[in-house]
Design an enzyme around this catalytic site. Structure first.
Site, short mmCIF file in Angstrom:
data_model
loop_
_atom_site.label_atom_id
_atom_site.label_comp_id
_atom_site.label_asym_id
_atom_site.label_seq_id
_atom_site.Cartn_x
_atom_site.Cartn_y
_atom_site.Cartn_z
N HIS A 161 6.72 -10.22 -1.33
CA HIS A 161 5.36 -9.74 -1.05
C HIS A 161 5.19 -9.30 0.40
O HIS A 161 4.27 -8.55 0.73
CB HIS A 161 4.35 -10.85 -1.39
CG HIS A 161 3.02 -10.33 -1.83
ND1 HIS A 161 2.37 -9.28 -1.21
CD2 HIS A 161 2.19 -10.71 -2.83
CE1 HIS A 161 1.22 -9.05 -1.81
NE2 HIS A 161 1.08 -9.89 -2.79
N ASP A 378 8.15 6.40 -15.07
CA ASP A 378 8.98 6.97 -16.13
C ASP A 378 10.34 7.36 -15.55
O ASP A 378 10.44 8.29 -14.76
CB ASP A 378 8.26 8.19 -16.72
CG ASP A 378 9.05 8.87 -17.83
OD1 ASP A 378 10.19 8.44 -18.11
OD2 ASP A 378 8.52 9.83 -18.41
#
Length: 440
Positions: A161, A378
């Site tokens: 993070h 994608d």
């Protein structure tokens, strides 16, 4: 294999990790980390699920990773501490990204709800490096491609993070996918985090309620000894209209609000009741707010780092349940509105000198990924379904289920509290939010 991976053990075979390095030479030296980056150096696991692939899927994703690590070169580095004891990213020590290939013994549909994965399943689909607890050598990112019998596959990543918030992580993943499809980057990353550097001398205007100490006077710690249960709750367009009507019923308090504000008010109240907090129990609601567009000089579109504020609502349980839901929504709207340029700069200064030490059980952290473009990741085999796991017990996440499908609310609670929460959240009725299970 049983019908769901939730009630059976997912079996996979993993390859030995290989290290993926940037394809070309990248800048050396170190990258500055802001006080916001240093708040939570935790590993965040996420899963991208794809229903189809081909024999080239592993090679395509691995090669694209080597290429995306050129513009996103800090991800291939390691954390280090500077002379002031602050974390930085050491880019000279390019230890790269561990990459694992795996095979599963089932079809991808056997995973069940891919939005919120069982911890056992998550551990199988996301590679966690054995040295991740050792600061100077722990990778900032790991990647695992798992192929299933049906031809589908998952990409599991574990990202520190310190490197990115939700927006930055999505930008990185979408850049990785663009390269895999042979496309140029649509967004060039900006690694100049000094834009959010603390000021000298600090100019703190506070106070910051998230740092207020609260005691567990309701003995909720004992309740959390129970088994933690994680569930997701679906709010379609019709339910969202109902929730917003509940949150604006008393127009003297708030006349309008967003779906996020209304849902946050509902979840905060229902969760607090389910945990049976005493009336004098202090409780906090922390809201993760992306402030990229809230600064007087907005951050560059490709800013890669943490740009999230955490305004806080602080009150007692008695105050929360005795006020109408519209008042709770009003608290939340006020907290979000407080995130201004001055607030952000002051909080950065404050965090530079003060640590946020843990979250007591009377705290709820709500974040929304409903607007993040994780569905655009994608790699050449269609858009994925996105999933998470390992949510902290203090956290609740909102995720989009498509423009027409509404919002999924995901969180974990002790088993007995989850039963109560589910009843409250699924039977939307103003009158039930009155002294249910409240201790005096």
């Amino acid at each position: 294999m049983a019908a769901s991976a939730k009630n059976s053990v997912l079996k996979i075979e993993r390859s030995i990790p290989i290290v993926v390095l940037p394809e070309h030479e990248t800048p050396e030296g170190s990258v500055f980390l802001t006080s916001l980056d240093q708040v939570a150096p935790a590993i965040v696991p996420t899963i991208y699920s794809f229903d189809r692939s081909d024999t080239s899927v592993v090679d395509v994703i691995k090669q694209a990773l080597a290429r995306v690590l050129v513009p996103y070169y800090p991800v291939a580095g390691r954390l280090a501490k500077n002379s002031l004891g602050k974390l930085v990213v050491d880019c000279q020590k390019k230890l790269g990204v561990p990459f694992v290939e795996a095979m599963a013994d089932c079809d991808i549909e056997n995973l069940g709800d891919k939005r919120l994965l069982d911890s056992d399943v998550l551990d199988k689909l996301v590679y966690r490096d054995p040295v991740e607890h050792i600061l100077e050598v722990a990778p900032l990112l790991t990647a695992q491609v798992t192929k299933f019998r049906c031809g589908g596959f998952t990409l599991g990543i574990a990202l520190n993070h310190c490197m990115a918030d939700g927006v930055s992580a999505m930008n990185f993943m979408n850049a990785w996918a663009e390269i895999a499809r042979g496309k140029p980057l649509s967004l060039v990353p900006c690694h100049d985090r000094t834009i959010l550097k603390s000021r000298v001398p600090p100019q703190i205007t506070g106070p910051y309620n998230e740092f207020v100490h609260i005691s567990d006077v309701s003995n909720m710690t004992a309740l959390y000894v129970e088994q933690l249960v994680y569930k997701s709750f679906h709010f379609d367009a019709e339910k969202l209209v109902t929730v917003k009507r509940m949150a604006t019923k008393d127009e003297q308090v708030t006349s309008n609000c967003s779906s996020f504000v209304a849902l946050a008010a509902l979840v905060w109240r229902a969760r607090s009741m389910a945990l049976k907090m005493k009336l004098h129990q202090q409780l906090k609601l922390l809201l993760l707010v992306d402030f990229r567009s809230r600064l007087r000089a907005p951050l560059p579109n490709g800013y890669f780092g943490n740009a999230v504020a955490m305004p806080c609502c602080l009150c007692t349980m008695g105050e929360l349940i005795e006020e109408p839901m519209s008042a709770s929504a009003g608290r939340i709207k006020k907290a979000i509105k407080s995130v201004t340029d001055d607030y952000i700069r002051s909080r950065i200064d404050y965090l530079d000198m003060n640590r946020l030490e843990g979250l007591p059980v009377a705290t709820l952290v709500i974040s929304s990924w409903a607007r993040l473009e994780y569905g655009n990741t994608d790699f050449g085999w269609g858009k994925p379904r996105f999933g998470i796991g390992g949510l902290p017990s203090s956290s609740c996440m909102f995720m989009s289920e498509g423009r027409e499908k509404g919002i999924a609310v995901m969180l974990g609670l002790p088993l007995s509290a989850m039963d109560t929460f589910e009843k409250l959240i699924c039977d939307l009725n103003d009158t039930q939010y009155t002294n249910i299970g409240i201790q005096t």
